[in-house]
Design a protein around this motif. Structure first.
Motif, short mmCIF file in Angstrom:
data_model
loop_
_atom_site.label_atom_id
_atom_site.label_comp_id
_atom_site.label_asym_id
_atom_site.label_seq_id
_atom_site.Cartn_x
_atom_site.Cartn_y
_atom_site.Cartn_z
N THR A 221 0.83 -1.20 0.00
CA THR A 221 0.00 0.00 0.00
C THR A 221 0.86 1.26 0.00
N ALA A 222 0.42 2.25 -0.75
CA ALA A 222 1.09 3.56 -0.79
C ALA A 222 0.28 4.56 0.03
N TYR A 223 0.98 5.31 0.89
CA TYR A 223 0.38 6.35 1.70
C TYR A 223 0.89 7.71 1.22
N ARG A 224 0.00 8.69 1.18
CA ARG A 224 0.32 10.04 0.73
C ARG A 224 0.53 10.95 1.94
N ALA A 225 1.57 11.78 1.87
CA ALA A 225 1.81 12.75 2.93
C ALA A 225 0.85 13.93 2.73
N ILE A 226 -0.12 14.05 3.61
CA ILE A 226 -1.07 15.17 3.50
C ILE A 226 -0.60 16.36 4.34
N GLU A 227 0.33 16.11 5.27
CA GLU A 227 0.99 17.18 6.02
C GLU A 227 2.37 16.64 6.41
N PHE A 228 3.32 16.76 5.47
CA PHE A 228 4.63 16.14 5.68
C PHE A 228 5.36 16.80 6.85
N PRO A 229 5.98 16.02 7.73
CA PRO A 229 6.04 14.55 7.74
C PRO A 229 5.06 13.92 8.71
N TRP A 230 4.10 14.71 9.24
CA TRP A 230 3.35 14.28 10.41
C TRP A 230 2.09 13.49 10.10
N ARG A 231 1.46 13.74 8.95
CA ARG A 231 0.16 13.10 8.69
C ARG A 231 0.19 12.42 7.33
N TRP A 232 -0.32 11.17 7.31
CA TRP A 232 -0.34 10.35 6.09
C TRP A 232 -1.71 9.71 5.95
N GLU A 233 -2.12 9.51 4.70
CA GLU A 233 -3.38 8.82 4.45
C GLU A 233 -3.17 7.74 3.40
N LYS A 234 -3.92 6.66 3.54
CA LYS A 234 -3.85 5.59 2.55
C LYS A 234 -4.37 6.11 1.21
N HIS A 235 -3.56 5.92 0.17
CA HIS A 235 -3.92 6.44 -1.14
C HIS A 235 -4.27 5.36 -2.14
N ALA A 236 -3.49 4.28 -2.19
CA ALA A 236 -3.73 3.26 -3.21
C ALA A 236 -3.10 1.94 -2.80
N THR A 237 -3.73 0.85 -3.21
CA THR A 237 -3.15 -0.48 -3.09
C THR A 237 -2.42 -0.79 -4.38
N LEU A 238 -1.11 -0.99 -4.28
CA LEU A 238 -0.31 -1.25 -5.47
C LEU A 238 -0.37 -2.72 -5.88
N VAL A 239 -0.30 -3.62 -4.89
CA VAL A 239 -0.39 -5.07 -5.14
C VAL A 239 -1.25 -5.66 -4.04
N SER A 240 -2.19 -6.52 -4.41
CA SER A 240 -3.08 -7.13 -3.42
C SER A 240 -2.89 -8.64 -3.38
N ASP A 241 -3.45 -9.26 -2.35
CA ASP A 241 -3.42 -10.72 -2.18
C ASP A 241 -1.99 -11.25 -2.20
N VAL A 242 -1.13 -10.63 -1.40
CA VAL A 242 0.26 -11.07 -1.33
C VAL A 242 0.79 -10.82 0.07
N GLU A 243 1.57 -11.77 0.59
CA GLU A 243 2.28 -11.58 1.86
C GLU A 243 3.69 -11.15 1.49
N ALA A 244 3.89 -9.84 1.47
CA ALA A 244 5.14 -9.28 0.94
C ALA A 244 5.79 -8.36 1.97
N GLY A 245 7.11 -8.37 1.98
CA GLY A 245 7.85 -7.52 2.91
C GLY A 245 8.91 -6.70 2.21
N ASP A 246 9.19 -5.52 2.77
CA ASP A 246 10.29 -4.66 2.35
C ASP A 246 10.20 -4.25 0.88
N ALA A 247 9.02 -3.82 0.46
CA ALA A 247 8.83 -3.37 -0.92
C ALA A 247 9.76 -2.18 -1.20
N THR A 248 10.49 -2.27 -2.31
CA THR A 248 11.49 -1.28 -2.69
C THR A 248 11.35 -1.00 -4.18
N ILE A 249 11.26 0.27 -4.56
CA ILE A 249 11.00 0.64 -5.95
C ILE A 249 12.19 1.39 -6.52
#
Length: 526
Positions: A350-378
């Motif tokens: 999941t990607a979270y958007r900084a709505i008030e950097f760096p203190w407040r974040w909101e969920k913006h989009a699911t990039l990949v679903s149905d996966v047990e994944a760790g340490d996503a790096t782009i």
């Protein structure tokens, strides 16, 4: 999902009569799910079974001492438990055979066979684990009875979360199933890897009664020591190190942890800090990190802001979910800052958007679903975004199976790589931070978990990254314990050209006085 060219796939699993374990029905269930196949089982007698009795005793002993009756795939089962799988028609034809026996079976159909350090069967796996450590897994195929078998793919499982030999067998089997599915799918879709010749088997002694008794005594002593340690110390305890540096004198340039002194990000006695990511934004430096409460064993994401004199302020929690969060990967896109924390228990990336950097974040989009994944790096490469993450399917370690996805945009459609998992390796798969470019080369920090989770860090150069595959060469391995970075663990490295961060594990006594003494002992040298 049934493969288009193979709508009626049928698979026969062959297993020794003294090697009936919970792994067998688990493998059958996986094959049915992956290939919509009919799966049957043939149980063969392999003689006296004298080499199986000590292993059965060992597994029974550690189930009480180490696993405390928690189930695992190494648990013994009876034929009655798998009666629905047993093959009763002698004239049935199968698409291919998966041979799990230690002997050599003759089959008219193509035969797939897992090997452990070059040897077949459950005794070879157990002996390798007891005497040699995690084995090299190889999947061989013999397409015709008259043909020589050849290796199609292989890997090495991580044992960092395995409990005893039984748990280690389960961890290796979980990656064996991944490799079997990958090899069979490649064969059916005509996209398989280049075959190579079989290698000589590594010799490991058979498990004896004496070895079982010695193992039981060692396991009992280790369990007592671990219990005593947990009474007086938090376990594990990670800490964050930081320093100001640039690309001419950072870890990537020097290939060492030496140089300028590492400062320790001060943490409370009952929390640990790990997985740091530095950010420079609008003239200010920040470090985002995993903040785990030892009482709840649940992580959240916190941040510290540096003042004009380069001193970090107090940690401020900025993101919490019902599930554990860690590894707050930060990326800039479309003029905004986004965070993609590890949230494997959520089943999503999941990607979270900084709505008030760096203190407040909101969920913006699911990039990949149905996966047990760790340490996503782009990382951006050849006009596309590539996402790396380690995956598991509820069983086995967290640090050995690397999967990739690609997309034209951060919020575009992320397509899984056709060769997933592209790498199964406990020393080179798991991301350890953001990837960097130096002198035209794409470089990747990786976790080396051969000697345990977070045991060391590898610096790898990527040599291939496209739709056909992935390859890298680990050029440097960094271990903790030096005067520059004393401690027992090291599993992340990040920098942005001005602020560089790492982490590591040290003892953390629960008593404040003892804590101060230990902190002095493990203070990085100046």
């Amino acid at each position: 999902m049934t493969l288009p060219d193979h709508p009626e796939l049928s698979i026969l699993i062959v297993v020794d009569s003294d090697a009936l374990s919970a792994f067998i029905p688990a493998l059958a269930t996986l094959l049915r799910r992956e290939f919509s196949a009919q799966v049957k089982l043939e149980v063969v007698s392999n003689g006296s079974g004298s080499d199986a009795a000590p292993l059965a005793t060992l597994l029974s002993l550690e189930k009480m001492i180490v696993r405390r009756n928690r189930p695992c795939w190494a648990d013994r089962i009876a034929k009655a438990d798998i009666h629905d799988l047993l093959e009763t028609r002698s004239n049935q034809s199968f698409s291919f055979v998966i041979d799990l026996t230690k002997g050599t079976q003759k089959h008219a159909q193509p035969v797939w066979r897992p090997l452990y350090n070059g040897a077949a069967g459950e005794p070879a796996l157990a002996s390798s684990l007891l005497f040699l450590g995690t084995p090299k897994i190889s999947i061989s195929v013999q397409r015709e009875a008259s043909a020589q078998p050849a290796i199609i793919c292989g890997g090495t499982a991580s044992l960092e979360s395995a409990a005893g030999i039984g748990g280690a067998m389960e961890a290796v089997w979980s990656r064996t199933t991944m490799l079997l599915v990958k090899a069979i799918r490649g064969e059916l879709q005509k996209t398989g890897s280049q075959a190579c010749d079989l290698q000589d088997a590594a010799e490991a002694p058979l498990i004896s009664t004496g070895a079982t008794l010695r193992y039981g005594a060692s396991a009992l002593a280790a369990a007592a020591a671990n219990a005593a340690y947990s009474l007086c110390c938090h376990r594990p305890h990670w800490r964050v190190g930081w320093r100001f540096s640039n690309i001419s004198n950072d870890v990537w340039a020097s290939r060492s942890l030496g140089g300028a002194t590492w400062n320790i990000l001060k943490d409370p006695i009952d929390h640990f800090y790990a997985d740091p990511f530095p950010v420079f934004w609008r003239g200010r430096d920040y470090i985002f990190f995993e903040d785990l409460d030892h009482k709840t064993q649940k992580g959240i994401i916190s941040v510290v802001e540096f003042d004009a004199e380069g001193r970090p302020g107090p940690p401020i929690p900025v993101l919490e979910e019902p599930w554990h969060l860690s590894y707050p990967f930060i990326i800039e896109a479309d003029g905004e800052i986004w965070m993609i924390p590890e949230a494997s228990l959520s089943g999503q990336i999941t990607a979270y958007r900084a709505i008030e950097f760096p203190w407040r974040w909101e969920k913006h989009a699911t990039l990949v679903s149905d996966v047990e994944a760790g340490d996503a790096t782009i990382v951006a490469h050849n006009d596309r975004l590539w996402m790396f993450a380690v995956i598991r399917q509820g069983i086995g370690g967290y640090s050995d199976a690397l999967a990739m996805w690609s997309s034209g945009h951060l919020f575009g459609q992320w397509q899984p790589h056709p060769a997933n998992p592209v790498l199964i390796d406990d020393r080179e798969a798991r991301p350890a931070g953001a990837m960097v470019r130096r002198n035209g080369q794409l470089l990747r920090p990786v976790q080396d978990c051969r000697s345990g989770y977070g045991a060391a860090l590898g610096l790898a150069r990527v040599t291939k990254l496209d739709d056909e595959g992935f390859a890298q060469i680990v050029e440097t391995r960094l271990a903790p314990g030096s005067s520059s970075w004393p401690g027992r663990k090291l599993h992340s490295l990040n920098g942005n050209g001005r602020l560089e961060v790492i982490d590591g594990s040290v003892p953390r006594p629960k008593m404040p006085l003892a804590r101060h003494l230990v902190d002095r002992i493990y203070r990085p040298a100046t």
